[in-house]
Enzyme design. Structure first.
Site, PDB file in Angstrom:
ATOM      1  N   TYR A 173     -11.362  -4.124  -2.033  1.00 57.03           N
ATOM      2  CA  TYR A 173     -12.029  -5.393  -2.334  1.00 57.03           C
ATOM      3  C   TYR A 173     -13.336  -5.095  -3.074  1.00 57.03           C
ATOM      4  O   TYR A 173     -14.161  -4.313  -2.611  1.00 57.03           O
ATOM      5  CB  TYR A 173     -12.298  -6.131  -1.023  1.00 57.03           C
ATOM      6  CG  TYR A 173     -12.809  -7.551  -1.133  1.00 57.03           C
ATOM      7  CD1 TYR A 173     -12.991  -8.193  -2.350  1.00 57.03           C
ATOM      8  CD2 TYR A 173     -13.102  -8.284   0.012  1.00 57.03           C
ATOM      9  CE1 TYR A 173     -13.447  -9.493  -2.427  1.00 57.03           C
ATOM     10  CE2 TYR A 173     -13.559  -9.594  -0.043  1.00 57.03           C
ATOM     11  CZ  TYR A 173     -13.739 -10.188  -1.265  1.00 57.03           C
ATOM     12  OH  TYR A 173     -14.201 -11.482  -1.333  1.00 57.03           O
ATOM     13  N   CYS A 174     -13.521  -5.699  -4.247  1.00 56.85           N
ATOM     14  CA  CYS A 174     -14.747  -5.584  -5.033  1.00 56.85           C
ATOM     15  C   CYS A 174     -15.017  -4.112  -5.339  1.00 56.85           C
ATOM     16  O   CYS A 174     -14.157  -3.421  -5.864  1.00 56.85           O
ATOM     17  CB  CYS A 174     -15.901  -6.262  -4.290  1.00 56.85           C
ATOM     18  SG  CYS A 174     -17.418  -6.432  -5.270  1.00 56.85           S
TER      19      CYS A 174
END
Length: 600
Positions: free
Chosen positions: A329-330
């Site tokens: 994530y990210c």
């Protein structure tokens, strides 16, 4: 013949000479203030860039008087129309406002702004002036795109700060509340301001939520599980199953370390982790340590080696499975891409599938944060990092809040300190204020190699743990999830990263932004998502032929990842494998605050 051209050239020569002197003076001032310790280098570089932006605007007034005169003429017309509007209201006639706020601008929604003529005229005059200023700044000539974006950013912040809604004497709603409460709202607001200053020593952040309403492990990050492995950079949590059987291949999540992992495990109904467990997944997640000065020399390679690589070994030991599915994530996804490319070079194949959630691999357009990405700014940040050994997580949170300043700063300023209202209890905003620090070496590498030089997407441009990496060599099937309104990882840029990634790639676009586009449980039936199994070079062309689906992307992803589950096995209980339980989830690392980490 002496005319405007000759005058413009003469003025230009004067301006250039003035600019040279100013820059020399700025450099001397930066050095003097930095050496004296009055301001850190990162703050000094930001102040310098702000002054450069405003000076460039002033120079444009001198160099292009006709363009400024044209803007002034248009502004005069609108103020004349506002004068006619005022006269019409004075004689009791209904008339359509000259200008109205944008649909998402909530500053002037209160009835008092429209009911009372002085404030009606005041807020319309502000909107006319601010829009004229921003249009004029946007139309300035001879400025490269990056410089223009930075100039518009500071121009927007200037107009936002000067809004009449931010001051008690010019905000009719605040004046009404002050009259009704006999000034107690300002006293209560002052108390809240003092408390926010106390909560954030040496670094002010406006209060965004009722901090007393939440506690990690009590009503946030409550999915049951155990910490089964830890090192100096992370704890690894394995979650307790809720089904009799689970997918044979375990699922490892690499969250961002710019914020804490429990964005994926807020309240139980909105928890992506709890939903995954309920779908029969054996879920592991990395909980990153909140670093202080002692970890200043930990770099990108350390995060890779002590993060996903160490976690994969631990997952294999806990489950006996040599292959697993991964989610990043990210920035956790950026690290995942780096890791997969490194594993390919090493001839290792422990990953069956990879999922990237709002992840930048290509940094050619870094979104709103790009206004801070230039060599001058990064040099200032690096000087500060060298002195302190870390970037304070509260400063990072404040920076991201400035990308949407009216929504994430000034609205709370007005509600908390002028109206005297206590912030609401909101789990997402509590998480947003629970920041993490970043080690000096890692953050400098990330800013320079990824954001500034965009080297991750360039084949064999980066060398990690002795291997040059190439994203196009990755052959792991991958799923890219981006969000259409994401201002941190713009979806068209994440699409470029998907194109650079090797293997079978699927790209899905969610509605909403960086957080809500990901944390979108099926019961909400919100936002929807777009699919198109054929990747083409142009993102707009992909979207034009995509199919829209209502609701959450989660079930769609679950169908995709089922292809890589390798059947079912009896549910695995954390701590009953070769890795004994160390402590209950959510563990101890996630509970350390940014200010506390500095003291360790």
């Amino acid at each position: 013949m002496f005319g405007l051209d000759t005058l413009g050239k003469a003025v230009g020569q004067l301006v250039n000479g003035f600019e040279t002197n100013v820059r020399q003076g700025q450099q001397q001032l930066e050095k003097a203030l930095g050496d004296a310790g009055v301001l850190d280098a990162a703050t000094l570089s930001t102040i310098t860039e702000m002054s450069d932006a405003y000076r460039t605007m002033a120079e444009d007034l001198l160099l292009h008087p006709l363009r400024f005169a044209g803007a002034e003429l248009d502004l005069t017309r609108k103020h004349a129309a506002l004068g006619y509007y005022t006269l019409a209201r004075l004689v009791g006639k209904d008339k359509k406002p000259v200008v109205e706020p944008e649909a998402d601008d909530r500053r002037f929604q209160a009835e008092e702004w429209h009911k009372h003529l002085p404030f009606d005229v005041l807020h319309q005059a502000y909107l006319i002036n601010s829009q004229a200023f921003l249009n004029w700044a946007a139309g300035m000539e001879g400025i490269p795109p990056a410089g223009r974006d930075q100039m518009l950013f500071y121009a927007r912040h200037l107009t936002s700060a000067l809004s009449p809604s931010n001051f008690p004497a010019t905000n009719p709603e605040v004046l009404r509340i002050t009259w009704e409460r006999k000034g107690m709202n300002l006293i209560d607001g002052g108390r809240q301001l003092i408390e926010d200053l106390r909560q954030n020593p040496s670094l002010f952040n406006v209060g965004m939520t009722d901090r007393s309403a939440f506690e990690v492990g009590r009503n946030l990050a409550t999915t049951p599980g155990k910490v089964v492995f830890q090192n100096e950079l992370m704890q690894l949590i394995q979650y307790s199953p809720t089904t009799e059987t689970v997918s044979k291949r375990p699922l490892l999540i690499v969250p961002p370390w710019i914020n804490k992992y429990y964005i994926l495990d807020l309240t139980a109904r909105n928890s992506f982790i709890q939903w995954l467990v309920n779908q029969g997944q054996t879920v592991f997640i990395i909980s990153w340590r909140n670093p202080g000065p002692s970890l200043r020399d930990k770099g990108w390679e350390d995060y890779m080696e002590l993060g996903p690589l160490a976690a994969m070994d631990a997952v294999t030991e806990a489950t006996g499975e040599d292959q697993m599915n991964l989610i990043g994530y990210c920035i956790g996804g950026t690290l995942l891409g780096s890791t997969l490319a490194w594993l390919k070079k090493k001839g290792r194949n422990p990953v069956a599938s990879a999922t990237y959630l709002t992840t930048l691999l290509d940094f050619s357009d870094p979104g709103g944060i790009g206004v801070f990405i230039n060599d001058h700014s990064i040099r200032g940040i690096e000087k500060m990092l060298e002195r302190k050994g870390y970037l304070d997580g509260r400063a990072m949170a404040f920076t991201f809040n400035l990308l949407r300043e009216n929504e994430l700063f000034w609205s709370f300023w007005t509600n908390n300190y002028l109206k005297g209202q206590k912030p609401a209890a909101f789990d997402l905003l509590y998480w947003n204020t629970d920041g993490t620090n970043l080690p000096a070496r890692m953050h400098s590498y990330y800013l320079r190699q990824m954001y500034l030089n965009n080297r991750l997407v360039k084949p064999d441009s980066l060398n990690l743990l002795g291997e040059s990496i190439n994203l196009s060599e990755i052959d792991v099937p991958s799923f890219f999830l981006s969000a259409r309104q994401d201002h941190i990882a713009k979806w068209k840029t994440t699409y470029k990263g998907a194109l650079a990634h090797g293997g079978d790639v699927r790209f899905v676009l969610s509605g909403s932004g960086h957080i809500a586009g990901v944390i979108n449980p099926p019961y909400k039936e919100k936002y929807g998502y777009w699919t198109n199994d054929t990747l083409v070079p142009d993102a707009d062309a992909w979207f034009e032929k995509s199919e829209h689906h209502p609701g959450s992307w989660w079930p769609h992803w679950l169908e995709w990842i089922a292809r890589f589950s390798d059947g079912d096995v009896p549910a695995r209980i954390p701590g009953e494998g070769k890795l004994p339980a160390i402590e209950d989830a959510p563990g101890s690392y996630v509970k350390v605050k940014a200010a506390e980490a500095v003291k360790q």
